[in-house]
Design an enzyme around this catalytic site. Sequence first.
Site, PDB file in Angstrom:
ATOM      1  CG  HIS A 242      -1.548   2.546   7.810  1.00 13.26           C
ATOM      2  ND1 HIS A 242      -2.601   1.677   7.639  1.00 13.26           N
ATOM      3  CD2 HIS A 242      -0.423   1.788   7.797  1.00 13.26           C
ATOM      4  CE1 HIS A 242      -2.133   0.439   7.538  1.00 13.26           C
ATOM      5  NE2 HIS A 242      -0.814   0.477   7.620  1.00 13.26           N
ATOM      6  CB  CYS A 280      -0.036  -0.271   4.002  1.00 18.41           C
ATOM      7  SG  CYS A 280      -0.254  -1.883   4.785  1.00 18.41           S
ATOM      8  CG  HIS A 307       3.458  -0.335   6.440  1.00 15.27           C
ATOM      9  ND1 HIS A 307       2.363  -0.271   7.281  1.00 15.27           N
ATOM     10  CD2 HIS A 307       4.411   0.432   7.009  1.00 15.27           C
ATOM     11  CE1 HIS A 307       2.645   0.493   8.305  1.00 15.27           C
ATOM     12  NE2 HIS A 307       3.877   0.947   8.175  1.00 15.27           N
ATOM     13  CG  ASP A 360       2.911  -4.278   7.759  1.00  9.61           C
ATOM     14  OD1 ASP A 360       3.124  -4.265   8.980  1.00  9.61           O
ATOM     15  OD2 ASP A 360       1.822  -3.925   7.252  1.00  9.61           O
ATOM     16  CG  HIS A 361       1.328  -7.630   9.711  1.00  6.74           C
ATOM     17  ND1 HIS A 361      -0.003  -7.588   9.458  1.00  6.74           N
ATOM     18  CD2 HIS A 361       1.563  -6.580  10.554  1.00  6.74           C
ATOM     19  CE1 HIS A 361      -0.566  -6.569  10.093  1.00  6.74           C
ATOM     20  NE2 HIS A 361       0.378  -5.945  10.747  1.00  6.74           N
ATOM     21  CE1 TYR A 377       4.580  -4.839  12.949  1.00  6.97           C
ATOM     22  CE2 TYR A 377       2.501  -5.405  14.013  1.00  6.97           C
ATOM     23  CZ  TYR A 377       3.228  -4.625  13.135  1.00  6.97           C
ATOM     24  OH  TYR A 377       2.603  -3.639  12.436  1.00  6.97           O
TER      25      TYR A 377
END
Length: 404
Positions: A242, A280, A307, A360-361, A377
Amino acid sequence: MALEKAWRWFGFNDPVKLTDLKQMGVEGVVTALHHIPNGEVWPVDEIMKVKSAIEAHGMRWTVVESLPVSEGIKTKSADRPRLIKNYQESLRNLGKCGIDTVCYNFMPVLDWVRTDLHYTLPSGGEVMYFDFPSFVAFDAFILKRPGAENDYPAEIVEKAREVRSRMTDEEAEKLAYNTIIVTQGFINGAVDPNSADYKKAFLDFIDTYKDIDRDKLRQHLADFLKNVVPVAEENGINLCIHPDDPPFPVLGLPRIVSTKEDFEWIVNQYDSVSNGITFCTGSLSVRSNEHLVSIVKSVGHRIHFLHLRNNVLLPDGCFHEYGHIHGCVDMYSVMKALLEEQQRRIKEGRKDIRMPVRPDHGIKMLDDFNRKANPGYPLIGRLKGLAELSGLEMGIERAMAEKC
Ligand code: DNO
């Protein structure tokens, strides 16, 4: 063929249950054995408990996020041989259970950083914010790390001084606690949340890097890859690193997974499909000069996990997160490049064609305000992201098919 719809689930204590994920159209669950301390072996029976529960709900455990790389591996401490052996053992056990994708990162001490976990957007939704002067205030004037002021541009240090002078001591403590404990706690951070003096423990960790510069950290990553990629290969696992979040050095510590050039360096360290990356968009897009599509074009063949999320970039290296398809990331072009990569894999007869993608998020919204969730999250905000990304993907796929 679409990218696999994945979702980060924090295990049996997650308020979002596996039955919920199934209703939401999730195909692949992304999770970890969060209860096993960093550096310990993940036993087969513990892996199987989680895997069987996921499969009983008609989904697959698609990615391990993360099998954490202990600080002792990154710093090459005396404990490294034991930690490497345990990492290899966990990979073997995951392989035995049929899990084929494992995400990890190589960020020193801090896994990710935000200075405000509750920034309110004009819409009333909430996102996470990285304010560079506030971060420097934390480092130089709250933590008081020796030499911190020399590690940042002078104008940011000046702004940081002002930020600190406007803050109450309670606000300063909250910033430190959020940075060291709250954002790291749910992913087995370096500092034990129960340590009596958590700031001192954090400074001690930083100090273990005093002789480690960028080149040395790169060497430690290359050595790690040499030790673990062959084991991953033998056990049918694709590892995927990542990127750094944010993708620039903080706390005077080196960061080595921030740019296209860093990814190219990593994939060249060990020539194997098992030596892969997590793409990501949220992390990488903070460097506005990095072109996300050209990263996909360059190292796409090694991307094992996606992501997708977005940011709003602000002056002075500040940014805040945003919805999934709106913001500085041109999600249309990124999605198209990823679908083209998937098509290429299918043509080449590769096995790894799932290309799991998780929203993601997300923006905290609606009923998220009544629910408990780890920072970044929220359920509804991420579900909105999943829906938006799926729609975008379907539109692009259809357009690509019609062209052929
Ligand atoms: C935060 C996440 C990171 C990520 C790890 C992967 O929300 O993006 O904690 O899971 O860095 O190793």
